[in-house]
Write a protein that holds these residues in place. Structure first.
Motif, PDB file in Angstrom:
ATOM      1  N   ASN A  27     -17.602 -76.913-101.450  1.00  9.53           N
ATOM      2  CA  ASN A  27     -17.300 -76.444-102.778  1.00  9.53           C
ATOM      3  C   ASN A  27     -15.807 -76.030-103.005  1.00  9.53           C
ATOM      4  OD1 ASN A  27     -19.570 -77.281-103.866  1.00  9.53           O
ATOM      5  ND2 ASN A  27     -20.614 -75.291-103.865  1.00  9.53           N
ATOM      6  N   MET A  28     -15.531 -75.305-102.027  1.00 11.05           N
ATOM      7  CA  MET A  28     -14.184 -74.766-102.148  1.00 11.05           C
ATOM      8  C   MET A  28     -12.998 -75.768-101.696  1.00 11.05           C
ATOM      9  SD  MET A  28     -14.624 -71.161 -99.537  1.00 11.05           S
ATOM     10  CE  MET A  28     -13.081 -71.010 -98.953  1.00 11.05           C
ATOM     11  N   ILE A  29     -13.367 -76.689-100.857  1.00  9.00           N
ATOM     12  CA  ILE A  29     -12.372 -77.879-100.749  1.00  9.00           C
ATOM     13  C   ILE A  29     -12.319 -78.600-102.014  1.00  9.00           C
ATOM     14  CG2 ILE A  29     -11.911 -79.890 -99.576  1.00  9.00           C
ATOM     15  CD1 ILE A  29     -12.990 -78.451 -96.966  1.00  9.00           C
ATOM     16  N   VAL A  30     -13.477 -78.957-102.820  1.00  7.06           N
ATOM     17  CA  VAL A  30     -13.235 -80.015-103.868  1.00  7.06           C
ATOM     18  C   VAL A  30     -12.622 -79.033-104.758  1.00  7.06           C
ATOM     19  CG1 VAL A  30     -14.913 -80.830-105.475  1.00  7.06           C
ATOM     20  CG2 VAL A  30     -15.439 -81.211-103.182  1.00  7.06           C
ATOM     21  N   GLY A  31     -12.963 -77.875-104.996  1.00  7.87           N
ATOM     22  CA  GLY A  31     -12.275 -77.040-106.024  1.00  7.87           C
ATOM     23  C   GLY A  31     -10.735 -76.817-105.751  1.00  7.87           C
ATOM     24  N   ALA A  32     -10.499 -76.477-104.633  1.00 10.42           N
ATOM     25  CA  ALA A  32      -8.896 -76.497-104.436  1.00 10.42           C
ATOM     26  C   ALA A  32      -8.280 -77.914-104.642  1.00 10.42           C
ATOM     27  CB  ALA A  32      -8.462 -76.342-102.972  1.00 10.42           C
ATOM     28  N   LYS A  33      -8.921 -79.005-104.447  1.00 12.57           N
ATOM     29  CA  LYS A  33      -8.317 -80.429-104.834  1.00 12.57           C
ATOM     30  C   LYS A  33      -8.308 -80.601-106.297  1.00 12.57           C
ATOM     31  CE  LYS A  33      -7.011 -84.710-103.802  1.00 12.57           C
ATOM     32  NZ  LYS A  33      -5.355 -84.842-103.376  1.00 12.57           N
ATOM     33  N   THR A  34      -9.469 -80.603-106.894  1.00 13.06           N
ATOM     34  CA  THR A  34      -9.542 -81.274-108.430  1.00 13.06           C
ATOM     35  C   THR A  34      -9.956 -80.011-109.313  1.00 13.06           C
ATOM     36  OG1 THR A  34     -11.808 -81.950-107.893  1.00 13.06           O
ATOM     37  CG2 THR A  34     -10.152 -83.426-107.646  1.00 13.06           C
ATOM     38  N   GLY A  35     -10.760 -79.039-108.788  1.00 12.01           N
ATOM     39  CA  GLY A  35     -11.172 -77.646-109.772  1.00 12.01           C
ATOM     40  C   GLY A  35     -12.650 -78.434-110.280  1.00 12.01           C
ATOM     41  N   TYR A  36     -13.089 -77.364-110.991  1.00 11.37           N
ATOM     42  CA  TYR A  36     -14.182 -77.497-111.951  1.00 11.37           C
ATOM     43  C   TYR A  36     -14.163 -77.149-113.415  1.00 11.37           C
ATOM     44  CZ  TYR A  36     -16.477 -77.684-107.283  1.00 11.37           C
ATOM     45  OH  TYR A  36     -16.907 -78.126-105.929  1.00 11.37           O
ATOM     46  N   GLU A  37     -14.978 -77.911-113.910  1.00 13.74           N
ATOM     47  CA  GLU A  37     -14.890 -77.564-115.611  1.00 13.74           C
ATOM     48  C   GLU A  37     -16.232 -77.718-116.315  1.00 13.74           C
ATOM     49  OE1 GLU A  37     -11.886 -80.085-117.934  1.00 13.74           O
ATOM     50  OE2 GLU A  37     -14.003 -81.122-118.485  1.00 13.74           O
ATOM     51  N   LYS A  38     -16.388 -76.702-116.989  1.00 14.35           N
ATOM     52  CA  LYS A  38     -17.720 -76.517-117.952  1.00 14.35           C
ATOM     53  C   LYS A  38     -17.377 -76.474-119.234  1.00 14.35           C
ATOM     54  CE  LYS A  38     -21.189 -75.515-114.937  1.00 14.35           C
ATOM     55  NZ  LYS A  38     -22.313 -76.151-114.748  1.00 14.35           N
ATOM     56  N   ARG A  39     -17.915 -77.488-120.157  1.00 11.33           N
ATOM     57  CA  ARG A  39     -17.794 -77.699-121.379  1.00 11.33           C
ATOM     58  C   ARG A  39     -18.902 -77.214-122.248  1.00 11.33           C
ATOM     59  NH1 ARG A  39     -13.839 -80.805-123.140  1.00 11.33           N
ATOM     60  NH2 ARG A  39     -12.207 -81.812-121.714  1.00 11.33           N
ATOM     61  N   LEU A  40     -18.735 -76.478-123.207  1.00  7.58           N
ATOM     62  CA  LEU A  40     -19.616 -75.701-124.122  1.00  7.58           C
ATOM     63  C   LEU A  40     -19.250 -76.023-125.544  1.00  7.58           C
ATOM     64  CD1 LEU A  40     -19.283 -72.274-122.565  1.00  7.58           C
ATOM     65  CD2 LEU A  40     -21.251 -73.627-122.562  1.00  7.58           C
ATOM     66  N   GLU A  41     -20.429 -76.347-126.308  1.00  4.78           N
ATOM     67  CA  GLU A  41     -20.425 -76.561-127.602  1.00  4.78           C
ATOM     68  C   GLU A  41     -21.067 -75.379-128.560  1.00  4.78           C
ATOM     69  OE1 GLU A  41     -22.648 -80.282-127.693  1.00  4.78           O
ATOM     70  OE2 GLU A  41     -21.179 -81.471-127.140  1.00  4.78           O
ATOM     71  N   ILE A  42     -20.542 -75.076-129.723  1.00  6.69           N
ATOM     72  CA  ILE A  42     -21.081 -74.184-130.562  1.00  6.69           C
ATOM     73  C   ILE A  42     -21.760 -74.773-131.826  1.00  6.69           C
ATOM     74  CG2 ILE A  42     -20.441 -71.982-131.822  1.00  6.69           C
ATOM     75  CD1 ILE A  42     -18.211 -71.513-130.230  1.00  6.69           C
ATOM     76  N   VAL A  43     -23.049 -74.655-132.153  1.00  2.00           N
ATOM     77  CA  VAL A  43     -23.632 -75.438-133.295  1.00  2.00           C
ATOM     78  C   VAL A  43     -24.136 -74.221-133.942  1.00  2.00           C
ATOM     79  CG1 VAL A  43     -25.440 -76.824-133.844  1.00  2.00           C
ATOM     80  CG2 VAL A  43     -24.444 -77.319-131.761  1.00  2.00           C
ATOM     81  N   GLY A  44     -23.766 -74.503-135.505  1.00  6.26           N
ATOM     82  CA  GLY A  44     -24.135 -73.383-136.470  1.00  6.26           C
ATOM     83  C   GLY A  44     -23.168 -73.461-137.671  1.00  6.26           C
ATOM     84  N   VAL A  45     -23.703 -73.211-138.786  1.00  2.00           N
ATOM     85  CA  VAL A  45     -22.759 -72.908-139.862  1.00  2.00           C
ATOM     86  C   VAL A  45     -22.020 -71.553-139.626  1.00  2.00           C
ATOM     87  CG1 VAL A  45     -22.532 -72.865-142.451  1.00  2.00           C
ATOM     88  CG2 VAL A  45     -24.227 -74.449-141.277  1.00  2.00           C
ATOM     89  N   GLY A  46     -20.544 -71.559-139.700  1.00  2.00           N
ATOM     90  CA  GLY A  46     -20.027 -70.476-139.738  1.00  2.00           C
ATOM     91  C   GLY A  46     -19.696 -69.863-138.316  1.00  2.00           C
ATOM     92  N   TYR A  47     -20.361 -70.766-137.331  1.00  2.00           N
ATOM     93  CA  TYR A  47     -20.211 -70.326-135.678  1.00  2.00           C
ATOM     94  C   TYR A  47     -18.758 -70.736-135.267  1.00  2.00           C
ATOM     95  CZ  TYR A  47     -25.176 -69.110-135.442  1.00  2.00           C
ATOM     96  OH  TYR A  47     -26.437 -68.452-135.526  1.00  2.00           O
TER      97      TYR A  47
END
Length: 181
Positions: A77-97
């Motif tokens: 995980n360290m080697i892959v992270g040093a090469k390309t990095g990691y990413e998490k995408r979050l979505e917010i669902v709700g009126v006014g959120y």
């Protein structure tokens, strides 16, 4: 016999791996240098000829077997992270959120009387492309996943309308509710 632990970890191009005692240091274009001090139950060697990192356990005790695969996975995980990095995408669902980013402070408006403020840790980059999307990036897989989980925990998706913060692509099971019966 550990199938994960016995597999050699390939050193990717552009990633520099060094070993000082029990501390492994990984540097690459993906972000800040990463380091990990492994347990004494396992032994780590770097093979420069085949460009691999190998992890071996010193005996067949239960703890040694447990740390064998874990250490190999963390180094990978360290080697892959040093090469390309990691990413998490979050979505917010709700009126006014929504979410806004002010420096190293992420503000979430998710249905409470007050805004929830989360401090972005070092080594993690957070962007808010739209008010309902959050992107967490970094070279350390654990830090990226931990911060994304903390943001999601501020308002988990509820089962009746699906409102809340969820990972991109996450399926939320919607319950029928009282009117269905």
């Amino acid at each position: 016999m550990s199938r994960v632990g016995n597999k050699p970890v390939p050193m990717l191009d552009g990633v520099k791996v060094s070993l000082e005692g029990r501390t492994i240091k990984v540097e690459g274009p993906g972000g800040a240098p990463l380091s990990y001090t492994h347990r004494p139950e396992v032994e780590v060697t770097i093979d420069e000829d085949s460009k691999t990192v190998r992890v071996a356990r010193i005996n067949d005790e239960r703890e040694s077997r447990a740390y064998h695969g874990l250490t190999r996975a963390i180094i990978n995980n360290m080697i892959v992270g040093a090469k390309t990095g990691y990413e998490k995408r979050l979505e917010i669902v709700g009126v006014g959120y929504g979410a806004t980013l002010q420096g190293k402070l992420l503000e979430l408006r998710v249905g409470f009387a007050n805004k929830i403020q989360k401090h972005v840790p070092d080594g993690v980059d957070v962007t808010v492309p739209t008010a309902t999307q959050i992107v967490v990036k970094g070279s350390d897989k654990q830090k990226v996943g931990q911060f994304a989980a903390e943001v999601r925990a501020a308002r988990k998706p509820e089962p009746y309308k699906g409102k809340g913060i969820r990972y991109a692509g996450e399926q939320v099971k919607i319950k029928a509710g009282k009117a269905a019966s």
